[in-house]
Design a protein around this motif. Sequence first.
Motif, short mmCIF file in Angstrom:
data_model
loop_
_atom_site.label_atom_id
_atom_site.label_comp_id
_atom_site.label_asym_id
_atom_site.label_seq_id
_atom_site.Cartn_x
_atom_site.Cartn_y
_atom_site.Cartn_z
N GLU A 69 -1.57 2.84 12.09
CA GLU A 69 -0.58 2.76 13.17
C GLU A 69 0.29 4.01 13.09
O GLU A 69 1.15 4.10 12.21
N ARG A 76 1.83 3.37 9.32
CA ARG A 76 1.56 2.12 8.61
C ARG A 76 0.06 1.85 8.68
O ARG A 76 -0.62 2.26 9.62
N TRP A 78 -2.95 -1.20 8.25
CA TRP A 78 -3.19 -2.64 8.25
C TRP A 78 -4.65 -2.93 7.96
O TRP A 78 -5.55 -2.18 8.37
N GLU A 83 -0.44 -5.84 5.67
CA GLU A 83 0.01 -4.44 5.66
C GLU A 83 -0.17 -3.85 4.27
O GLU A 83 0.31 -4.39 3.26
N THR A 85 0.60 -0.51 3.58
CA THR A 85 1.39 0.73 3.49
C THR A 85 2.11 0.93 2.15
O THR A 85 1.99 1.98 1.53
#
Length: 208
Positions: A69, A76, A78, A83, A85
Amino acid sequence: QLMIVTIDGVAASGKSSVSGGVARALGVPYVSSGLLYRAATLLGLEAGLDLHDAPALLAHLQTHPLRLEPLAEGNRVWQDGRELTDELHSTRVDRGVSVVAVLPEVRAWVDAQLRALPSPFVAEGRDMGTNVFPRAGAKFYLTASPHIRAQRRAQERPEDVPAIEAALIRRDELDRVQSAPALDAVVIDTGPLTLDGVIQTILAQLPE
Ligand code: ADP
Ligand code: CDP
């Protein structure tokens, strides 16, 4: 591709911080290619795979699709609803990522995801200006001495400066093949500059 700016460079040279600043100034997202290599490494480690085993890694990435993202405030990653990150900058991922990043199959997988993203954006990594976006409108390459980079990274890792410096030098060596600057990139030594100084240097050199 005037709508793409590439910012490549060695480990901890400031790529993601600088790209974030440039992207915010331009009002566009930035894209961290390194995070995809890091996420592939994390999934491989968690699944107990041999990080040299390209077919096994690729098969795992097909069944566990990753999504980058590319937000201007910070990228970030996914994997379905999870998530990843915050887990991508650990020492264990730092140590494994260059092994995964030499695999041509993994590089092709990352490149395909990056080329599918809608422009405009700022792309940062090692080979954004050479392999992935050779027709980018502006290209930059960040450097700094290993010692300066280790001092900066020591603010973000639990290890001391000498250990970080040794690991950075080792990773530079492993990444050397894909880290050559593009012939048409502007090389910036970030050593004597502040973070904002680097961002302003880049903004001043962008085409109208
Ligand atoms: P990379 O993405 O290349 O690994 P980062 O963006 O994570 O690099 O930068 C490493 C650290 O160095 C960050 O905490 C950043 O704020 C800091 N830093 C300090 N001075 C500078 C500078 N002159 N240029 C770039 N980054 C700097
Ligand atoms: O800045 P730092 O090197 O710490 O991290 P990164 O940019 O997230 O890159 C992590 C690793 O991914 C690098 O050490 C390379 O092995 C790999 N990488 C790559 O091969 N090609 C890219 N375009 C980006 C990262």
